[in-house]
Design an enzyme around this catalytic site. Sequence first.
Site, PDB file in Angstrom:
ATOM      1  N   ASP A  59       0.837  -1.206   0.000  1.00 56.24           N
ATOM      2  CA  ASP A  59       0.000   0.000   0.000  1.00 56.24           C
ATOM      3  C   ASP A  59       0.873   1.257   0.000  1.00 56.24           C
ATOM      4  OD1 ASP A  59       0.906  -0.029   2.598  1.00 56.24           O
ATOM      5  OD2 ASP A  59      -1.077   0.037   3.538  1.00 56.24           O
ATOM      6  N   ASP A  98      -1.233  -6.523  -0.194  1.00 55.52           N
ATOM      7  CA  ASP A  98      -1.155  -5.805   1.084  1.00 55.52           C
ATOM      8  C   ASP A  98      -2.543  -5.277   1.455  1.00 55.52           C
ATOM      9  OD1 ASP A  98       0.170  -4.770   3.245  1.00 55.52           O
ATOM     10  OD2 ASP A  98       1.074  -3.084   2.172  1.00 55.52           O
ATOM     11  N   GLU A 197       9.803  -3.683  10.551  1.00 54.96           N
ATOM     12  CA  GLU A 197      10.117  -2.391   9.922  1.00 54.96           C
ATOM     13  C   GLU A 197      10.643  -1.399  10.958  1.00 54.96           C
ATOM     14  OE1 GLU A 197       7.218  -0.756   7.221  1.00 54.96           O
ATOM     15  OE2 GLU A 197       8.287   1.161   7.091  1.00 54.96           O
TER      16      GLU A 197
HETATM   17  O1  KIV Z   1       3.428  -1.272   1.732  1.00 52.57           O
HETATM   18  C1  KIV Z   1       4.631  -1.578   1.714  1.00 52.57           C
HETATM   19  O2  KIV Z   1       5.341  -1.372   0.728  1.00 52.57           O
HETATM   20  C2  KIV Z   1       5.197  -2.203   2.913  1.00 52.57           C
HETATM   21  C3  KIV Z   1       6.682  -2.367   2.976  1.00 52.57           C
HETATM   22  C4  KIV Z   1       7.308  -1.087   3.319  1.00 52.57           C
HETATM   23  C5  KIV Z   1       7.062  -3.468   3.893  1.00 52.57           C
HETATM   24  O3  KIV Z   1       4.470  -2.538   3.796  1.00 52.57           O
END
Ligand code: KIV
Length: 297
Positions: A59, A98, A197
């Site tokens: 996301d 995601d 993270e």
């Molecule tokens: O949305 C994303 O790209 C992420 C990464 C930073 C792990 O969650």
Amino acid sequence: MSTRPRTPAPATPAPGKLPLPELLEMKRRGEKIVVVTAYDAPSGRLADEAGVDLILVGDTAGMVMHGHPSTVPVSMEEMIFMTRWVTRGARRPIVIGDLPFGSYQVSDEEAVRNAIRFVKEGGADVVKLEGAGPMLPRVRAIVEAGVPVMGHVGLTPQTATALGGFKAQGRTAEKARRLEEGALALEAAGCFAVVLEAVPAPVAARVTASLRVPTIGIGAGADCDGQVLVWHDLLGMYAGRTPRFVKRYAELADEIVDALGRYAADVRSGAFPEERHTYSIPDAELEAYEAELDARG
Ligand code: KIV
């Protein structure tokens, strides 16, 4: 009675697809897992060609593709749309959809419904969600529905406001302990891997050693079982603030601006297009066409 969810019956992976259990084997062998984000078919294909293991349709698209100041406004429709593009381009890598903010927080049912949409409509292999604690029942419900889940602790951008901003997490003994507990609880809930993270490297190393499943670090040091970076950060295509954990492997924004500037100059000067960029017509046909035009007056 065990509260551990049943491992979902794995759907038959597409031919050539990296099998999900291979990630556990990679951790066991000490082989690093390579993850990158991607948001469309060409980037999915290029990541596949480069031998990346997992592609996250993150996301982060909200920021690097759609121009929002955070990941929060991204919708399910946008995520499904992008996932469909990526899965058209990528063959071997495991593709992670995601779950965007608001798509899984309200109830287990909604979380399961949206995870299934990623698989059925987007072609994703697995999904990712942020947080532990109240999100653990969501993980269990999605895993029980047959969709493997990747967890994400430390800095969770969807709830960055509640965390006090985009800041490193787990920097006190108490917070480091809670972070490790969260990662362990995600593993127990059925996650096949956990993203760490913006976590101090020694804390991430400790969590990685405690977990049976792989950890994927972003700003969490070299001892994680794998690493993930955002496409635009790694390739130098994002004009916004870049976190300290980013390593740029190219400066594509500069190259693109340079190329576009040269194109604009050529168009303005008449240097483009050249003869070799145009199509011919047989002389006889051209003469006939001109004669027809002349006859029309
Ligand atoms: O949305 C994303 O790209 C992420 C990464 C930073 C792990 O969650």
